[in-house]
Design an enzyme around this catalytic site. Structure first.
Site, PDB file in Angstrom:
ATOM      1  N   GLY A 127       0.674  -1.156   0.049  1.00  0.00           N
ATOM      2  CA  GLY A 127       0.150  -0.009   0.144  1.00  0.00           C
ATOM      3  C   GLY A 127       0.819   1.504   0.068  1.00  0.00           C
ATOM      4  O   GLY A 127       0.327   2.404  -0.141  1.00  0.00           O
ATOM      5  N   THR A 260      12.668  -8.063   1.323  1.00  0.00           N
ATOM      6  CA  THR A 260      14.108  -8.512   0.670  1.00  0.00           C
ATOM      7  C   THR A 260      14.398  -9.878   0.177  1.00  0.00           C
ATOM      8  O   THR A 260      15.359 -10.340  -0.288  1.00  0.00           O
ATOM      9  CB  THR A 260      15.189  -8.119   1.908  1.00  0.00           C
ATOM     10  OG1 THR A 260      14.700  -9.114   3.087  1.00  0.00           O
ATOM     11  CG2 THR A 260      14.982  -6.894   2.141  1.00  0.00           C
ATOM     12  N   GLY A 262      11.424 -12.017  -1.012  1.00  0.00           N
ATOM     13  CA  GLY A 262      10.377 -12.266  -2.124  1.00  0.00           C
ATOM     14  C   GLY A 262       9.210 -11.385  -1.929  1.00  0.00           C
ATOM     15  O   GLY A 262       9.144 -10.456  -1.030  1.00  0.00           O
ATOM     16  N   TYR A 446       5.147   5.117  22.697  1.00  0.00           N
ATOM     17  CA  TYR A 446       5.285   5.652  21.075  1.00  0.00           C
ATOM     18  C   TYR A 446       5.493   7.129  21.561  1.00  0.00           C
ATOM     19  O   TYR A 446       4.380   7.835  22.178  1.00  0.00           O
ATOM     20  CB  TYR A 446       3.889   5.423  20.795  1.00  0.00           C
ATOM     21  CG  TYR A 446       3.757   5.699  19.159  1.00  0.00           C
ATOM     22  CD1 TYR A 446       3.734   4.663  18.181  1.00  0.00           C
ATOM     23  CD2 TYR A 446       3.629   7.041  18.577  1.00  0.00           C
ATOM     24  CE1 TYR A 446       3.594   4.676  16.962  1.00  0.00           C
ATOM     25  CE2 TYR A 446       3.544   7.069  17.362  1.00  0.00           C
ATOM     26  CZ  TYR A 446       3.304   6.103  16.327  1.00  0.00           C
ATOM     27  OH  TYR A 446       3.323   6.222  15.073  1.00  0.00           O
TER      28      TYR A 446
END
Length: 525
Positions: A127, A260, A262, A446
């Protein structure tokens, strides 16, 4: 018709309008002593600095290849702060040369064969919501060009196994389409990252995505039953099992591989029944660390709340769900099987024992709206971040995880470093914290940073802050990323975090599955 924003987050018609930007300018300006802020206009597609494609589209692949200017621009960057700044400035010098959209695994292999023969790098694209430089053609090496492979045509729910409560789903399906397809069966994948609307199942698996829910089955890892990975060497498909003790799990090779090794073309995923019972309450704390203690007790109680979000007072205020005087803890439960009164009652007893002030019954107060307002702000936050950048601010987040016994010292050290470094670089700083996920052995804090930026220098300002942050996270024992992946931006910290012997194993795996090293160069390795 709704159109995706080629330089910023989400859809163009959902971006902050002039009135919202004006309100944001006033609120943030006051936080920095009536700082004057001017708004940068979005870029015009025709004015972008973008070179002509270096690769020629072969006739055999022409039906699935694109060199369209908007298409290339939309696939150039992810959605991090440094991506948005460069996109706003119209800098698309690193745009991919070709955009490929295969519809079958054979077509995907044909694209890989063409890229190998052409000496081109290949970037798997779901996306495009990466915030760590995971989809940008930014790498070292003498590549003849870049082919970005968009997996949007791998978008089917192939099979639903009602008895085992699982589904076989293609990797290019977006979050909303996935849930729409499961809804008639009475199921949900129950994985809702902030990027849900603009990210795909394959992307979630490749980046070890974390969903919105705070405890239990929140990471995509817990929901994967088996995977199919198409590599330059062929397909690697794992056996579908509820569990296995047969050696290291091959699925763990796919999870977190970040394009990295597939392409995740499909996976069998564990499903959940759709919830019918929900309960939400908000608790106030005068001290953030007291709130953290309450969350620790909750995380070890075995109640497993779906939402256990501790939000510091300043972050609550910026998001319009508090006055800035109290820290908020939002607790939520949901179930498809049973009412939740007993769970909520016990949770409220625990947080009250830790010093929290439990708000009155939600039917009689704005408590319910406070939790609902946070959910809406959570979804809108990336749009607000884009607006802050247009106003010339440095505005970005970073996340980590640490065990409970080290959290207080860790949090103090991180806040001190970020505040100090940001003030040195930007003059002023607003740093906030919230918990996104919690575990019996530790939280996932966060952090948000907002500071005055210098036009033309914002990327360097953030890069300098980010480097200091990564060093501090590693030095204090945390992880360089909890659920946003490594990409190219976190590589310096990841190189320090992982054992060197494991790095050699990863390089060996890469050499086996991608001998030419053409898949996402510079990511992980």
């Amino acid at each position: 018709m709704t159109k995706r924003n080629f330089w910023g987050w989400g859809n163009e018609d959902s971006a902050f309008n002039d009135r919202q930007i004006s309100q944001l300018r006033q609120m943030v300006g006051m936080q920095f002593g009536n700082l004057e802020l001017t708004c940068q206009e979005p870029p015009v597609l025709a004015d972008l600095a973008m070179p002509e494609p270096r690769l020629q589209v072969p006739q055999s692949l022409a039906p699935m290849m694109s060199t369209d200017r908007r298409d290339r621009a939309s696939h150039t960057y992810g959605k991090s702060f440094r991506d948005i700044v460069r996109g706003l400035d119209g800098d698309y010098r690193c745009a991919p040369d070709l955009i490929a959209r295969p519809s079958t695994e054979q077509e995907l292999l044909d694209v890989l064969d063409y890229a190998s023969r052409s000496g081109a790098a290949v970037i798997p694209y779901g996306g495009g919501s990466s915030v760590v430089g995971g989809t940008e053609p930014r790498y070292e090496g003498d590549w003849a060009g870049t082919v970005t492979v968009d997996m949007e045509h791998f978008n089917r729910i192939i099979e639903v196994d009602q008895r085992s409560r699982a589904a076989h789903i293609e990797g290019g399906i977006y979050g909303p389409a996935l849930e729409d397809g499961l809804r008639p069966h009475g199921y949900t994948l129950r994985h809702f990252p902030q990027s849900f609307e603009f990210s795909t199942l394959g992307g979630w698996i490749a980046t070890r995505s974390g969903g919105h829910f705070a405890t239990l089955y929140t990471h995509i890892d817990d929901l994967v039953e088996s995977t199919r990975l198409v590599t330059p060497r062929g397909a690697l498909e794992t056996r579908r099992l509820p569990g296995s003790g047969a050696g290291p799990s091959p699925d763990r090779l796919v999870l977190g591989s970040e394009g990295t090794l597939g392409f995740v073309t499909s996976a069998w995923m564990r499903l959940q029944a759709r919830p019918e019972f929900r309960a939400t309450r908000t608790i106030h704390f005068g001290d953030f660390l007291a709130g953290a203690d309450a969350v620790c007790r909750l995380s070890q109680s075995g109640l497993f709340p779906t939402n256990c979000r501790l939000i510091d007072a300043r972050e609550a205020m910026i998001n319009g769900i508090g006055s800035g005087g109290k820290h908020l803890l939002i607790i939520g439960f949901e179930s498809a099987d049973h009412p939740l009164d007993a769970w909520m009652q016990r949770a409220l007893e625990i947080v009250a024992e830790a010093g929290g002030v439990v708000q009155a019954n939600r039917e009689q107060t704005p408590d319910k709206d406070q939790a609902g307002d946070w959910r809406q702000q959570f979804i809108r936050a990336p749009y607000m971040r884009d607006a802050l950048i247009r106003l010339g601010l440095v505005a970005e987040t970073f996340e980590t995880a640490i065990t409970w016994d080290r959290f207080e010292e860790f949090h103090r050290g991180v806040m001190e470093t970020v505040n100090r470094v940001t003030r040195e670089i930007c003059g002023k700083a607003l740093v906030t914290c919230r918990f996104t996920h919690v575990y019996p052995d530790g939280p996932a804090p966060y952090y948000t940073v907002i500071a005055p930026g210098r036009r033309g220098d914002q990327v360097k300002q953030w890069d300098d802050i980010k480097l200091a942050v990564m060093e501090t996270l590693i030095d204090l024992g945390g992880t360089v990323t909890h659920h946003h992946a490594v990409g190219r931006d976190h590589r310096p910290g990841y190189d320090r975090q992982r054992p060197e012997l494991f790095a050699e194993v990863l390089r060996g795996t890469k050499q086996t599955l991608d001998p030419g090293g053409m898949l996402n160069p510079g990511v992980l390795i």
